[in-house]
Write a protein that holds these residues in place. Structure first.
Motif, PDB file in Angstrom:
ATOM      1  N   VAL A  82       0.957  -1.237  -0.262  1.00  0.00           N
ATOM      2  CA  VAL A  82       0.115  -0.022  -0.196  1.00  0.00           C
ATOM      3  C   VAL A  82       0.532   1.165  -0.326  1.00  0.00           C
ATOM      4  CG1 VAL A  82      -1.515   0.597   1.691  1.00  0.00           C
ATOM      5  CG2 VAL A  82      -1.693  -1.577   1.270  1.00  0.00           C
ATOM      6  N   HIS A  83       1.441   1.503   0.482  1.00  0.00           N
ATOM      7  CA  HIS A  83       2.974   2.477   0.850  1.00  0.00           C
ATOM      8  C   HIS A  83       3.760   2.046  -0.168  1.00  0.00           C
ATOM      9  CE1 HIS A  83       3.207   3.644   5.462  1.00  0.00           C
ATOM     10  NE2 HIS A  83       3.198   2.571   5.349  1.00  0.00           N
ATOM     11  N   GLY A  84       3.669   1.672  -1.238  1.00  0.00           N
ATOM     12  CA  GLY A  84       4.098   1.776  -2.378  1.00  0.00           C
ATOM     13  C   GLY A  84       3.141   2.091  -3.519  1.00  0.00           C
ATOM     14  N   PHE A  85       2.503   1.539  -3.945  1.00  0.00           N
ATOM     15  CA  PHE A  85       1.619   1.968  -4.269  1.00  0.00           C
ATOM     16  C   PHE A  85       0.680   3.632  -4.366  1.00  0.00           C
ATOM     17  CE2 PHE A  85      -2.906   2.198  -6.600  1.00  0.00           C
ATOM     18  CZ  PHE A  85      -3.153   1.799  -7.388  1.00  0.00           C
ATOM     19  N   LEU A  86       1.084   3.953  -3.237  1.00  0.00           N
ATOM     20  CA  LEU A  86       0.908   5.664  -2.219  1.00  0.00           C
ATOM     21  C   LEU A  86       1.967   5.703  -2.987  1.00  0.00           C
ATOM     22  CD1 LEU A  86      -1.672   5.119   0.925  1.00  0.00           C
ATOM     23  CD2 LEU A  86      -2.286   5.820  -1.550  1.00  0.00           C
ATOM     24  N   ASP A  87       2.434   5.516  -3.075  1.00  0.00           N
ATOM     25  CA  ASP A  87       4.915   6.599  -3.265  1.00  0.00           C
ATOM     26  C   ASP A  87       4.031   6.617  -4.211  1.00  0.00           C
ATOM     27  OD1 ASP A  87       5.099   6.632  -0.750  1.00  0.00           O
ATOM     28  OD2 ASP A  87       6.809   4.893  -0.602  1.00  0.00           O
ATOM     29  N   THR A  88       4.248   5.191  -5.459  1.00  0.00           N
ATOM     30  CA  THR A  88       4.185   5.932  -6.445  1.00  0.00           C
ATOM     31  C   THR A  88       3.231   7.150  -7.529  1.00  0.00           C
ATOM     32  OG1 THR A  88       4.608   3.947  -6.859  1.00  0.00           O
ATOM     33  CG2 THR A  88       3.669   4.735  -9.151  1.00  0.00           C
ATOM     34  N   ILE A  89       2.082   7.116  -7.184  1.00  0.00           N
ATOM     35  CA  ILE A  89       1.160   8.462  -6.996  1.00  0.00           C
ATOM     36  C   ILE A  89       1.167   9.250  -6.567  1.00  0.00           C
ATOM     37  CG2 ILE A  89      -1.313   9.008  -6.920  1.00  0.00           C
ATOM     38  CD1 ILE A  89      -2.311   6.193  -6.550  1.00  0.00           C
ATOM     39  N   ARG A  90       2.047   9.225  -5.420  1.00  0.00           N
ATOM     40  CA  ARG A  90       2.629  10.771  -4.956  1.00  0.00           C
ATOM     41  C   ARG A  90       3.589  10.854  -6.355  1.00  0.00           C
ATOM     42  NH1 ARG A  90      -1.806  13.181  -3.538  1.00  0.00           N
ATOM     43  NH2 ARG A  90      -1.676  13.330  -0.896  1.00  0.00           N
ATOM     44  N   ASP A  91       4.239  10.206  -6.573  1.00  0.00           N
ATOM     45  CA  ASP A  91       5.309  10.850  -7.592  1.00  0.00           C
ATOM     46  C   ASP A  91       4.892  12.056  -8.791  1.00  0.00           C
ATOM     47  OD1 ASP A  91       7.365   9.955  -6.041  1.00  0.00           O
ATOM     48  OD2 ASP A  91       7.637   7.308  -7.618  1.00  0.00           O
ATOM     49  N   GLY A  92       3.767  11.700  -8.797  1.00  0.00           N
ATOM     50  CA  GLY A  92       2.947  12.475 -10.087  1.00  0.00           C
ATOM     51  C   GLY A  92       2.251  13.491  -9.782  1.00  0.00           C
ATOM     52  N   HIS A  93       1.925  13.004  -8.021  1.00  0.00           N
ATOM     53  CA  HIS A  93       0.562  14.361  -7.810  1.00  0.00           C
ATOM     54  C   HIS A  93       1.133  14.659  -6.409  1.00  0.00           C
ATOM     55  CE1 HIS A  93      -2.221  13.394 -10.763  1.00  0.00           C
ATOM     56  NE2 HIS A  93      -1.759  12.254 -11.297  1.00  0.00           N
ATOM     57  N   PRO A  94       1.945  15.269  -5.757  1.00  0.00           N
ATOM     58  CA  PRO A  94       2.805  15.320  -4.627  1.00  0.00           C
ATOM     59  C   PRO A  94       1.601  16.058  -3.521  1.00  0.00           C
ATOM     60  CG  PRO A  94       3.852  16.847  -5.902  1.00  0.00           C
ATOM     61  CD  PRO A  94       2.891  15.740  -6.764  1.00  0.00           C
ATOM     62  N   ALA A  95       0.893  16.635  -3.926  1.00  0.00           N
ATOM     63  CA  ALA A  95      -0.094  17.991  -3.369  1.00  0.00           C
ATOM     64  C   ALA A  95      -1.172  16.868  -3.407  1.00  0.00           C
ATOM     65  CB  ALA A  95       0.008  19.147  -2.761  1.00  0.00           C
ATOM     66  N   THR A  96      -2.201  16.531  -4.794  1.00  0.00           N
ATOM     67  CA  THR A  96      -3.290  16.724  -4.729  1.00  0.00           C
ATOM     68  C   THR A  96      -4.044  16.010  -3.318  1.00  0.00           C
ATOM     69  OG1 THR A  96      -2.787  16.193  -7.077  1.00  0.00           O
ATOM     70  CG2 THR A  96      -4.915  15.945  -6.036  1.00  0.00           C
ATOM     71  N   PRO A  97      -5.358  15.879  -3.660  1.00  0.00           N
ATOM     72  CA  PRO A  97      -5.878  15.402  -2.031  1.00  0.00           C
ATOM     73  C   PRO A  97      -6.376  14.100  -2.270  1.00  0.00           C
ATOM     74  CG  PRO A  97      -6.783  17.834  -2.335  1.00  0.00           C
ATOM     75  CD  PRO A  97      -6.215  17.115  -3.952  1.00  0.00           C
ATOM     76  N   LEU A  98      -6.177  13.148  -0.814  1.00  0.00           N
ATOM     77  CA  LEU A  98      -5.500  11.617  -1.762  1.00  0.00           C
ATOM     78  C   LEU A  98      -6.734  10.496  -0.938  1.00  0.00           C
ATOM     79  CD1 LEU A  98      -2.367   9.138  -3.222  1.00  0.00           C
ATOM     80  CD2 LEU A  98      -4.763   8.273  -1.913  1.00  0.00           C
ATOM     81  N   LEU A  99      -7.751  10.649  -0.741  1.00  0.00           N
ATOM     82  CA  LEU A  99      -8.162   9.443  -0.041  1.00  0.00           C
ATOM     83  C   LEU A  99      -8.274   7.539  -0.234  1.00  0.00           C
ATOM     84  CD1 LEU A  99     -10.850   9.566   2.237  1.00  0.00           C
ATOM     85  CD2 LEU A  99     -12.677   9.070  -0.017  1.00  0.00           C
ATOM     86  N   MET A 100      -7.987   7.498   0.939  1.00  0.00           N
ATOM     87  CA  MET A 100      -7.508   6.061   1.282  1.00  0.00           C
ATOM     88  C   MET A 100      -9.228   5.502   1.661  1.00  0.00           C
ATOM     89  SD  MET A 100      -6.048   2.981   0.355  1.00  0.00           S
ATOM     90  CE  MET A 100      -4.571   3.300  -0.221  1.00  0.00           C
ATOM     91  N   VAL A 101     -10.279   4.198   0.598  1.00  0.00           N
ATOM     92  CA  VAL A 101     -11.539   3.787   1.183  1.00  0.00           C
ATOM     93  C   VAL A 101     -11.545   2.266   0.961  1.00  0.00           C
ATOM     94  CG1 VAL A 101     -13.563   3.776   0.419  1.00  0.00           C
ATOM     95  CG2 VAL A 101     -12.078   6.351  -0.628  1.00  0.00           C
ATOM     96  N   SER A 102     -11.481   2.305   2.796  1.00  0.00           N
ATOM     97  CA  SER A 102     -11.378   0.851   3.235  1.00  0.00           C
ATOM     98  C   SER A 102     -12.641  -0.032   2.487  1.00  0.00           C
ATOM     99  CB  SER A 102     -11.336  -0.212   4.753  1.00  0.00           C
ATOM    100  OG  SER A 102     -12.500   0.946   5.198  1.00  0.00           O
ATOM    101  N   PRO A 103     -13.061  -1.286   2.332  1.00  0.00           N
ATOM    102  CA  PRO A 103     -13.681  -1.830   1.377  1.00  0.00           C
ATOM    103  C   PRO A 103     -15.068  -1.892   2.643  1.00  0.00           C
ATOM    104  CG  PRO A 103     -12.438  -3.303   2.333  1.00  0.00           C
ATOM    105  CD  PRO A 103     -11.615  -1.974   2.958  1.00  0.00           C
ATOM    106  N   ILE A 104     -16.262  -1.871   2.056  1.00  0.00           N
ATOM    107  CA  ILE A 104     -17.991  -1.598   2.375  1.00  0.00           C
ATOM    108  C   ILE A 104     -18.403  -2.927   2.844  1.00  0.00           C
ATOM    109  CG2 ILE A 104     -18.667  -0.443   1.076  1.00  0.00           C
ATOM    110  CD1 ILE A 104     -19.674  -2.535   0.091  1.00  0.00           C
ATOM    111  N   LEU A 105     -18.888  -2.967   3.722  1.00  0.00           N
ATOM    112  CA  LEU A 105     -19.220  -4.338   4.579  1.00  0.00           C
ATOM    113  C   LEU A 105     -19.336  -5.454   4.035  1.00  0.00           C
ATOM    114  CD1 LEU A 105     -19.782  -5.229   7.371  1.00  0.00           C
ATOM    115  CD2 LEU A 105     -22.492  -5.020   6.821  1.00  0.00           C
ATOM    116  N   CYS A 106     -19.339  -6.543   4.095  1.00  0.00           N
ATOM    117  CA  CYS A 106     -18.974  -8.321   2.946  1.00  0.00           C
ATOM    118  C   CYS A 106     -19.040  -8.964   3.876  1.00  0.00           C
ATOM    119  CB  CYS A 106     -18.114  -7.709   1.914  1.00  0.00           C
ATOM    120  SG  CYS A 106     -18.566  -9.225   0.556  1.00  0.00           S
TER     121      CYS A 106
END
Length: 379
Positions: free
Chosen positions: A252-276
């Protein structure tokens, strides 16, 4: 009637990452060719070519529109055929008409073995007539759940590409629930509902069975313009039994690190799973279950294996909250949302998941309205 044929190009296409020229016409993709080449999974190849969130957008005074297109529909062994995909025609931001195509290819899928065969079929023609007079903004949303090769676009007045977008651009990644699962139409998927209510432009990278923290998806998100970004992760990692807790947090950290390489300050929301409920405390993999005469899913893992690192939705929510809390110390634009705030216990009691995994059309609308109401697209 005099017809004008307009080339189908990126000038009048929104929500697609890449357009592929085929022998029939144009196939919208939601992953570029370089990313597709890094994964041979036929499931991902199928779903990324299903144009969830993709629409033709233009201005015209036309009162009639025709679209020739070739659909590829799925037919699962032992399961009743799905209805044809729906095209939503919006005029000046309002849903005005819906229609489906005849013909098309049939992709036969055996979920028990993974075997597939394709039965070729003809292209069909979609017609919208008696539209209001005067110049208007047209958005023709393509079916979210079937690949669609666009052959020809005809109108009885000339088409003009819309001006550059003025609304914020929302880039979203998630699973089949974000892709649209059992939504009734493309504007009825929960991300489309939320985007419409919040007044933002949607690029939907929700892939059925494909929200697996793939590095190439993170690089696509890194390179795609966005004013708002959200990542909804968890259910596919559990029902595919793909990863253990030791690998999950760093991934997860690596995934977000890569996104941040192109969007260093863009609002970023991590959403966990809905109930299942089947996967709240029971690991995967998930398996199809026809015991009651209809397709449902069941969890086949052993809850005792959580102690050795197997993932459940409960484990994932805890881990995601910890990742976001850690990152927020140095990144004030990263946020966390517990997916149960979008669909939780009370919602499941009123609107249970029909196949135990996927929301129905009413639940998609509930989730989208709730997401918009929480103000998550107005940061």
């Amino acid at each position: 009637m005099s017809w004008f044929t307009t080339p189908i190009t990126s000038d009048i296409m929104r929500g697609a990452i890449e357009l592929e020229r085929t022998s029939h016409g144009v196939l919208p993709h939601r992953l570029p060719a370089w990313a597709r080449s890094q994964c041979t999974d036929p499931q991902l190849a199928m779903v990324e070519a299903q144009p969830s969130g993709v629409r033709l957008v233009f201005r015209t005074g036309a009162t009639a529109i025709e679209l020739d297109a070739l659909a590829t529909r799925r037919l699962y062994a032992g399961v009743p055929p799905r209805p044809p995909g729906v095209y939503d025609l919006c005029i000046d931001g309002r849903l005005a008409a819906q229609a489906s195509l005849d013909g098309g290819n049939i992709l036969h899928i055996d979920m028990a073995t993974g075997a597939t065969t394709t039965e070729a079929g003809p292209a069909g023609t979609l017609r919208f007539v008696d539209l209001p007079a005067g110049v208007k903004q047209i958005e023709l949303w393509l079916p979210h759940n079937e690949a669609t090769e666009l052959v020809a676009l005809r109108t009885n007045a000339r088409v003009q590409a819309s001006a550059e977008r003025a609304a914020p651009l929302w880039l979203h990644h998630g699973s089949s629930i974000s892709h649209g699962s059992d939504a009734a139409s493309p504007t009825g998927t929960w991300p489309a509902v939320a985007a419409t209510l919040a007044g933002v432009e949607l690029v939907n990278l929700g892939f059925g069975g494909g929200a697996l923290l793939d590095p190439f998806v993170a690089r696509v998100m890194r390179d795609t313009p966005a004013d708002l970004i959200s990542v909804k992760i968890g259910i596919n990692l559990v029902n595919a039994d793909l990863m253990r807790l030791r690998a999950f947090g760093p991934a997860v950290h690596g995934f977000l690190d890569t996104i941040r390489d192109g969007h260093p300050a863009t609002p970023l929301l991590m959403v966990s799973p809905i109930l299942c409920p089947i996967h709240e405390d029971t690991p995967g993999p998930a398996a199809p279950d026809f015991a009651e005469g209809q397709l449902r899913f069941r969890a086949t893992g052993d809850p005792a294996d959580v102690a050795s690192g197997k993932l459940t939705l409960g484990v994932i929510r805890t881990a995601l909250a910890q990742v976001v809390e850690q990152r927020a110390a140095s990144d004030p634009n990263v946020h966390y949302l517990d997916g149960r705030d979008l669909y939780g216990d009370a919602d499941h009691a009123a609107l249970p998941l029909p196949d135990r995994l996927h929301p129905d059309a009413a639940t998609h609308r509930l989730i989208g309205e709730r997401f918009a109401r929480l103000g998550l697209l107005n940061r």
